[in-house]
Scaffold this motif. Structure first.
Motif, PDB file in Angstrom:
ATOM      1  N   MET A 105      37.663  -2.497   3.973  1.00 39.59           N
ATOM      2  CA  MET A 105      38.560  -3.045   2.968  1.00 39.59           C
ATOM      3  C   MET A 105      37.746  -3.488   1.750  1.00 39.59           C
ATOM      4  SD  MET A 105      41.369  -2.678   4.530  1.00 39.59           S
ATOM      5  CE  MET A 105      42.636  -3.601   3.730  1.00 39.59           C
ATOM      6  N   HIS A 106      38.383  -3.451   0.602  1.00 37.32           N
ATOM      7  CA  HIS A 106      37.772  -3.924  -0.639  1.00 37.32           C
ATOM      8  C   HIS A 106      38.634  -5.039  -1.208  1.00 37.32           C
ATOM      9  CE1 HIS A 106      34.984  -0.508  -0.799  1.00 37.32           C
ATOM     10  NE2 HIS A 106      35.988   0.195  -0.334  1.00 37.32           N
ATOM     11  N   GLN A 107      38.001  -5.943  -1.923  1.00 36.74           N
ATOM     12  CA  GLN A 107      38.724  -7.056  -2.520  1.00 36.74           C
ATOM     13  C   GLN A 107      38.913  -6.776  -4.006  1.00 36.74           C
ATOM     14  OE1 GLN A 107      36.717 -10.807  -2.216  1.00 36.74           O
ATOM     15  NE2 GLN A 107      38.558 -11.979  -2.603  1.00 36.74           N
ATOM     16  N   TYR A 108      40.151  -6.895  -4.468  1.00 37.59           N
ATOM     17  CA  TYR A 108      40.462  -6.624  -5.865  1.00 37.59           C
ATOM     18  C   TYR A 108      41.109  -7.841  -6.508  1.00 37.59           C
ATOM     19  CZ  TYR A 108      39.723  -1.741  -4.629  1.00 37.59           C
ATOM     20  OH  TYR A 108      39.178  -0.577  -4.196  1.00 37.59           O
ATOM     21  N   ALA A 158      44.532  -5.910 -15.969  1.00 35.76           N
ATOM     22  CA  ALA A 158      43.158  -5.701 -15.494  1.00 35.76           C
ATOM     23  C   ALA A 158      43.166  -5.427 -13.991  1.00 35.76           C
ATOM     24  CB  ALA A 158      42.304  -6.924 -15.778  1.00 35.76           C
ATOM     25  N   VAL A 159      42.269  -4.551 -13.571  1.00 40.24           N
ATOM     26  CA  VAL A 159      42.040  -4.289 -12.145  1.00 40.24           C
ATOM     27  C   VAL A 159      40.533  -4.311 -11.935  1.00 40.24           C
ATOM     28  CG1 VAL A 159      42.323  -2.666 -10.247  1.00 40.24           C
ATOM     29  CG2 VAL A 159      44.103  -2.839 -11.972  1.00 40.24           C
ATOM     30  N   ASN A 160      40.039  -5.324 -11.203  1.00 38.18           N
ATOM     31  CA  ASN A 160      38.599  -5.470 -10.972  1.00 38.18           C
ATOM     32  C   ASN A 160      38.331  -5.584  -9.479  1.00 38.18           C
ATOM     33  OD1 ASN A 160      38.181  -5.748 -13.794  1.00 38.18           O
ATOM     34  ND2 ASN A 160      38.773  -7.886 -13.632  1.00 38.18           N
ATOM     35  N   GLU A 161      37.239  -4.958  -9.031  1.00 40.44           N
ATOM     36  CA  GLU A 161      36.825  -5.140  -7.638  1.00 40.44           C
ATOM     37  C   GLU A 161      35.886  -6.346  -7.577  1.00 40.44           C
ATOM     38  OE1 GLU A 161      34.838  -2.826  -3.843  1.00 40.44           O
ATOM     39  OE2 GLU A 161      35.326  -1.676  -5.637  1.00 40.44           O
ATOM     40  N   LEU A 162      36.109  -7.221  -6.595  1.00 40.87           N
ATOM     41  CA  LEU A 162      35.280  -8.408  -6.417  1.00 40.87           C
ATOM     42  C   LEU A 162      34.252  -8.165  -5.321  1.00 40.87           C
ATOM     43  CD1 LEU A 162      38.086 -11.130  -6.491  1.00 40.87           C
ATOM     44  CD2 LEU A 162      36.683 -10.348  -8.389  1.00 40.87           C
ATOM     45  N   PHE A 163      33.036  -8.652  -5.532  1.00 41.06           N
ATOM     46  CA  PHE A 163      31.956  -8.482  -4.568  1.00 41.06           C
ATOM     47  C   PHE A 163      31.408  -9.840  -4.157  1.00 41.06           C
ATOM     48  CE2 PHE A 163      32.009  -4.650  -7.171  1.00 41.06           C
ATOM     49  CZ  PHE A 163      32.059  -3.658  -6.196  1.00 41.06           C
ATOM     50  N   ASP A 164      30.866  -9.912  -2.937  1.00 45.48           N
ATOM     51  CA  ASP A 164      30.273 -11.161  -2.449  1.00 45.48           C
ATOM     52  C   ASP A 164      28.926 -11.406  -3.116  1.00 45.48           C
ATOM     53  OD1 ASP A 164      32.235 -12.072  -0.816  1.00 45.48           O
ATOM     54  OD2 ASP A 164      31.405 -11.253   1.022  1.00 45.48           O
ATOM     55  N   LYS A 165      28.577 -12.693  -3.261  1.00 48.47           N
ATOM     56  CA  LYS A 165      27.310 -13.052  -3.897  1.00 48.47           C
ATOM     57  C   LYS A 165      26.128 -12.793  -2.970  1.00 48.47           C
ATOM     58  CE  LYS A 165      29.361 -16.552  -6.842  1.00 48.47           C
ATOM     59  NZ  LYS A 165      29.659 -17.976  -6.973  1.00 48.47           N
ATOM     60  N   GLY A 166      26.277 -13.147  -1.687  1.00 52.37           N
ATOM     61  CA  GLY A 166      25.170 -12.991  -0.740  1.00 52.37           C
ATOM     62  C   GLY A 166      25.551 -12.151   0.457  1.00 52.37           C
ATOM     63  N   PRO A 167      25.547 -10.825   0.312  1.00 47.28           N
ATOM     64  CA  PRO A 167      25.978  -9.980   1.433  1.00 47.28           C
ATOM     65  C   PRO A 167      24.910  -9.738   2.503  1.00 47.28           C
ATOM     66  CG  PRO A 167      25.488  -8.616  -0.447  1.00 47.28           C
ATOM     67  CD  PRO A 167      25.255 -10.037  -0.878  1.00 47.28           C
ATOM     68  N   THR A 168      23.867 -10.578   2.518  1.00 42.12           N
ATOM     69  CA  THR A 168      22.816 -10.403   3.530  1.00 42.12           C
ATOM     70  C   THR A 168      22.804 -11.542   4.538  1.00 42.12           C
ATOM     71  OG1 THR A 168      21.270 -11.480   2.036  1.00 42.12           O
ATOM     72  CG2 THR A 168      21.325  -9.076   1.994  1.00 42.12           C
ATOM     73  N   LYS A 169      23.643 -12.547   4.324  1.00 44.32           N
ATOM     74  CA  LYS A 169      23.659 -13.724   5.181  1.00 44.32           C
ATOM     75  C   LYS A 169      24.979 -13.785   5.947  1.00 44.32           C
ATOM     76  CE  LYS A 169      23.421 -18.720   4.855  1.00 44.32           C
ATOM     77  NZ  LYS A 169      23.773 -19.808   3.975  1.00 44.32           N
ATOM     78  N   PHE A 203      36.482 -15.482  11.610  1.00 43.94           N
ATOM     79  CA  PHE A 203      35.602 -14.340  11.851  1.00 43.94           C
ATOM     80  C   PHE A 203      34.217 -14.655  11.304  1.00 43.94           C
ATOM     81  CE2 PHE A 203      39.881 -12.654  11.476  1.00 43.94           C
ATOM     82  CZ  PHE A 203      39.973 -11.893  12.615  1.00 43.94           C
ATOM     83  N   ARG A 204      33.206 -14.021  11.899  1.00 38.43           N
ATOM     84  CA  ARG A 204      31.823 -14.091  11.395  1.00 38.43           C
ATOM     85  C   ARG A 204      31.457 -12.725  10.862  1.00 38.43           C
ATOM     86  NH1 ARG A 204      28.090 -17.995  12.594  1.00 38.43           N
ATOM     87  NH2 ARG A 204      26.376 -16.589  12.972  1.00 38.43           N
ATOM     88  N   ASP A 205      30.995 -12.696   9.631  1.00 39.03           N
ATOM     89  CA  ASP A 205      30.599 -11.428   9.024  1.00 39.03           C
ATOM     90  C   ASP A 205      29.682 -11.724   7.848  1.00 39.03           C
ATOM     91  OD1 ASP A 205      30.772  -8.674   7.752  1.00 39.03           O
ATOM     92  OD2 ASP A 205      32.191  -8.445   9.396  1.00 39.03           O
ATOM     93  N   VAL A 206      29.089 -10.675   7.284  1.00 40.84           N
ATOM     94  CA  VAL A 206      28.217 -10.857   6.119  1.00 40.84           C
ATOM     95  C   VAL A 206      29.017 -10.839   4.818  1.00 40.84           C
ATOM     96  CG1 VAL A 206      26.074 -10.065   7.185  1.00 40.84           C
ATOM     97  CG2 VAL A 206      27.612  -8.406   6.160  1.00 40.84           C
ATOM     98  N   THR A 207      30.208 -10.223   4.824  1.00 39.58           N
ATOM     99  CA  THR A 207      31.057 -10.201   3.632  1.00 39.58           C
ATOM    100  C   THR A 207      32.492 -10.527   4.009  1.00 39.58           C
ATOM    101  OG1 THR A 207      31.572  -7.854   3.862  1.00 39.58           O
ATOM    102  CG2 THR A 207      29.667  -8.409   2.489  1.00 39.58           C
ATOM    103  N   ILE A 208      33.259 -10.950   3.030  1.00 46.32           N
ATOM    104  CA  ILE A 208      34.681 -11.228   3.253  1.00 46.32           C
ATOM    105  C   ILE A 208      35.422  -9.923   3.544  1.00 46.32           C
ATOM    106  CG2 ILE A 208      35.251 -11.163   0.780  1.00 46.32           C
ATOM    107  CD1 ILE A 208      36.908 -13.500   3.340  1.00 46.32           C
TER     108      ILE A 208
END
Length: 186
Positions: free
Chosen positions: A14-17, A70-81, A104-109
């Motif tokens: 899934m992607h966050q928009y 506007a349509v923007n994709e949102l990204f996580d700041k720290g996708p390694t933790k 849930f536990r994951d590296v990204t939302i």
């Protein structure tokens, strides 16, 4: 070399928009109210469709009588933790509409929401189009409520060491032997 074939349903990423839109200006309402939504979808087309689905419910604005700003994709700041995520949702079962809170536990939302969709399909037979995500939040360890989350917060958490069996030389290999194999390297 042959690539591993993976079931596409397991890769439902899934992607966050963030979508900003409004009803089209009319003589009756020349400056309509602008709405901004955070939505989860597999691609922009489905995200836009979801936006108009909610806009129709909120203020009777359809795609034909509205405009996207506007349509923007949102990204996580720290996708390694690894982080803890809480998701508040509503879904329609065969009998009724239910509210639910999941962790849930994951590296990204995006990964956490993907987990949520697959869990809802497996445990509750909920179709993705019947699930509405009300809110998502990154949780501190003290804010987690569910058992499967809190057991991962132990600072002395240990995992077993998986030892590989040593490879026996070709002339000594047999299909059946009289003694158990040793699973630790000598």
């Amino acid at each position: 070399m042959v690539k591993a074939i993976v079931d596409p349903s397991l890769q439902a990423k899934m992607h966050q928009y963030q979508i900003v839109g409004r009803a089209a200006p009319t003589p009756k309402n020349p400056v309509p109210k602008i709405y901004r939504m955070r939505l989860f979808a597999k691609n922009t087309v489905l995200a836009k469709s979801r936006f108009w689905y909610f806009m129709k419910k909120l203020n009777k604005a359809k795609k034909s009588g509205g405009e996207l700003l506007a349509v923007n994709e949102l990204f996580d700041k720290g996708p390694t933790k690894v982080k803890n995520y809480g998701i508040w949702l509503r879904y329609e079962s065969r009998t009724n509409t239910h509210n639910m809170y999941k962790e849930f536990r994951d590296v990204t939302i995006n990964g956490a929401v993907s987990q949520m969709y697959s869990e809802m399909a497996g445990r509750h037979r909920a179709h993705p189009n019947t699930i509405q995500i009300i809110n998502t939040a990154t949780l501190q360890a003290s804010e987690c409520k569910r058992e499967h989350m809190t057991e991962m917060h132990d600072s002395k958490l240990k995992y077993p060491v998986i030892r590989k069996m040593p490879l026996v030389s070709k002339k000594l290999r047999t299909t059946f032997t009289a003694k158990r194999p040793t699973t630790f390297a000598r």
